[in-house]
Design a protein around this motif. Sequence first.
Motif, PDB file in Angstrom:
ATOM      1  N   THR A 169       3.280   0.826 -11.270  1.00 26.52           N
ATOM      2  CA  THR A 169       1.879   1.072 -11.612  1.00 26.52           C
ATOM      3  C   THR A 169       1.069   1.012 -10.329  1.00 26.52           C
ATOM      4  OG1 THR A 169       2.146   0.069 -13.797  1.00 26.52           O
ATOM      5  CG2 THR A 169      -0.094   0.317 -12.969  1.00 26.52           C
ATOM      6  N   LEU A 170       0.307   2.065 -10.057  1.00 28.33           N
ATOM      7  CA  LEU A 170      -0.482   2.179  -8.835  1.00 28.33           C
ATOM      8  C   LEU A 170      -1.968   2.118  -9.162  1.00 28.33           C
ATOM      9  CD1 LEU A 170       1.456   5.139  -7.135  1.00 28.33           C
ATOM     10  CD2 LEU A 170       1.935   2.688  -6.978  1.00 28.33           C
ATOM     11  N   GLY A 171      -2.742   1.584  -8.227  1.00 32.00           N
ATOM     12  CA  GLY A 171      -4.190   1.502  -8.409  1.00 32.00           C
ATOM     13  C   GLY A 171      -4.930   1.886  -7.148  1.00 32.00           C
ATOM     14  N   ASP A 172      -6.031   2.609  -7.335  1.00 32.49           N
ATOM     15  CA  ASP A 172      -6.912   2.993  -6.222  1.00 32.49           C
ATOM     16  C   ASP A 172      -8.032   1.964  -6.139  1.00 32.49           C
ATOM     17  OD1 ASP A 172      -8.504   4.114  -4.319  1.00 32.49           O
ATOM     18  OD2 ASP A 172      -9.035   5.893  -5.484  1.00 32.49           O
ATOM     19  N   THR A 232       0.840  -1.194   0.000  1.00 30.53           N
ATOM     20  CA  THR A 232       0.000   0.000   0.000  1.00 30.53           C
ATOM     21  C   THR A 232       0.877   1.247   0.000  1.00 30.53           C
ATOM     22  OG1 THR A 232      -0.119  -0.001   2.423  1.00 30.53           O
ATOM     23  CG2 THR A 232      -1.844  -1.184   1.230  1.00 30.53           C
ATOM     24  N   VAL A 233       0.370   2.304  -0.599  1.00 40.30           N
ATOM     25  CA  VAL A 233       1.070   3.585  -0.642  1.00 40.30           C
ATOM     26  C   VAL A 233       0.082   4.691  -0.316  1.00 40.30           C
ATOM     27  CG1 VAL A 233       2.769   2.792  -2.328  1.00 40.30           C
ATOM     28  CG2 VAL A 233       0.647   3.852  -3.120  1.00 40.30           C
ATOM     29  N   GLY A 278      -3.254   4.008  -2.683  1.00 40.13           N
ATOM     30  CA  GLY A 278      -3.728   2.727  -3.210  1.00 40.13           C
ATOM     31  C   GLY A 278      -2.713   1.635  -2.989  1.00 40.13           C
ATOM     32  N   VAL A 279      -2.593   0.746  -3.961  1.00 41.76           N
ATOM     33  CA  VAL A 279      -1.664  -0.373  -3.871  1.00 41.76           C
ATOM     34  C   VAL A 279      -0.804  -0.410  -5.130  1.00 41.76           C
ATOM     35  CG1 VAL A 279      -3.203  -1.747  -2.424  1.00 41.76           C
ATOM     36  CG2 VAL A 279      -3.297  -1.996  -4.913  1.00 41.76           C
ATOM     37  N   VAL A 280       0.349  -1.070  -5.019  1.00 37.90           N
ATOM     38  CA  VAL A 280       1.230  -1.254  -6.164  1.00 37.90           C
ATOM     39  C   VAL A 280       0.718  -2.439  -6.976  1.00 37.90           C
ATOM     40  CG1 VAL A 280       3.579  -1.743  -6.921  1.00 37.90           C
ATOM     41  CG2 VAL A 280       3.187  -0.313  -4.907  1.00 37.90           C
ATOM     42  N   LEU A 281       0.389  -2.191  -8.241  1.00 40.48           N
ATOM     43  CA  LEU A 281      -0.115  -3.248  -9.119  1.00 40.48           C
ATOM     44  C   LEU A 281       1.005  -3.910  -9.916  1.00 40.48           C
ATOM     45  CD1 LEU A 281      -3.270  -1.447 -10.545  1.00 40.48           C
ATOM     46  CD2 LEU A 281      -3.145  -2.974  -8.579  1.00 40.48           C
ATOM     47  N   GLU A 282       2.034  -3.135 -10.256  1.00 44.71           N
ATOM     48  CA  GLU A 282       3.122  -3.664 -11.089  1.00 44.71           C
ATOM     49  C   GLU A 282       4.404  -2.916 -10.768  1.00 44.71           C
ATOM     50  OE1 GLU A 282       4.107  -4.511 -15.834  1.00 44.71           O
ATOM     51  OE2 GLU A 282       2.468  -3.181 -15.231  1.00 44.71           O
TER      52      GLU A 282
END
Length: 423
Positions: free
Chosen positions: A257-260, A98-99, A236-240
């Motif tokens: 790559t980050l995602g909410d 998470t970031v 969000g979280v790190v997707l890639e």
Amino acid sequence: MVVKHSREPRAFHRRLPRLVLIGAMAIATVACGKPVEPAAQAQPEQQEGPAVVDTAVAASAADSSRVYTGTTRPAREVSLRSQAEGRLISLSRDVGDTVQQGQVIATIDNVLLQTAVGEAQAELAARQFEVAQAEAELADIRTSIEDARVRLQQASNDAQRLATLAAEGAISAQAAEQAQTTVSTSEQALASSQEQVRTRQKAVAAAQQRVEAQRSILREAQKRLSFANLTASLSGVVLERVAEPGDLILPGEAVLTLGDLSEILVVVQVADSNLSEFSVGQSVELSIDAFPDETFTGQVTRISPVADSTSRLLPIEITVANPGSRISSGLLARVTSTGQQSNVVVVPESALETAENSDNQIFVITEADDGPMVESRSVQVGDRADGQVTILSGLSPGEQYVVRSSQPLEGGQIVEPSLTSEG
């Protein structure tokens, strides 16, 4: 299509045992030499009490709802890209971590960037010195202007006095002319000083513009230096994870790559012939294989106007709230469309055999004071298959009807549902 069947074969089979019985009795009587008495003929059994019936509840013949599969993904997804060139020194997050927005995630080597900032600062200082020097020169010229103005005033006074004396004959005319020449010389000196002021003012303005330009260069260099620290643009979280420490990163190259996941999107592909099942703002139910005992509710947020050139399917986006980010990205989701319920029902063929004289008649259970009562309905019959018949009209979904009966029925007759009846 309405299909009609004659009742004669079925009625014949019901009368067959009785005919056989009568025939056997007649043969036995003839063999004994006695005539057949009408009273001796077999009589059908008379049942007492209400007819016992098996009932069922009419259900729609077909439900046009469909299940579409899709994959969960974040409602917002961004690539964290470098805006400066350099070697990646550190990267503190990996896939699934998470970031928080604004958090420093990676650092790029900034030695060259710091050098550029230092050079820009030195150049700015030099430009500022030029401005100060030009302003000092301008101040000197303005001082000389005041001196030239004073000298001009003095020369004018002397020229007037000498001209008066020359007119009186006290001095020579030549002395008066020399005094007038001094006035002209003083005027030219004042005009020259004023022109120098205008020139130096332009030089000062140009130097100040160079200072402002150098300040912009310095700010740009400082901004590039700040790019050495890569910060998260959303929570969000790190997707890639695309890069690794030690890699040379170029401007515009992705690192993470980050995602909410506060909301997720499920995209399903729908044929144009089934688009009527969805509309923007519509609520739909979906299930996720990772949560087998739960049902989620989403909302259709976008229906793409462009179909895939190969499959001819249109993407439909469904947004699902995801408090606590329970639902991860990349999970298989199944979306159930609302479809359209049909008024056509399917019943067993035995339901059409409860009447004595009609194949297009069915009995529906109603309530009366004396108990359950049957109501005769004329129905439109459709296809027959595997012991089932389609009722096109005359019977609606949800109504209770007679599947089979212990005796032929008539409209308005009181019946007794069996223990296995539905409804």
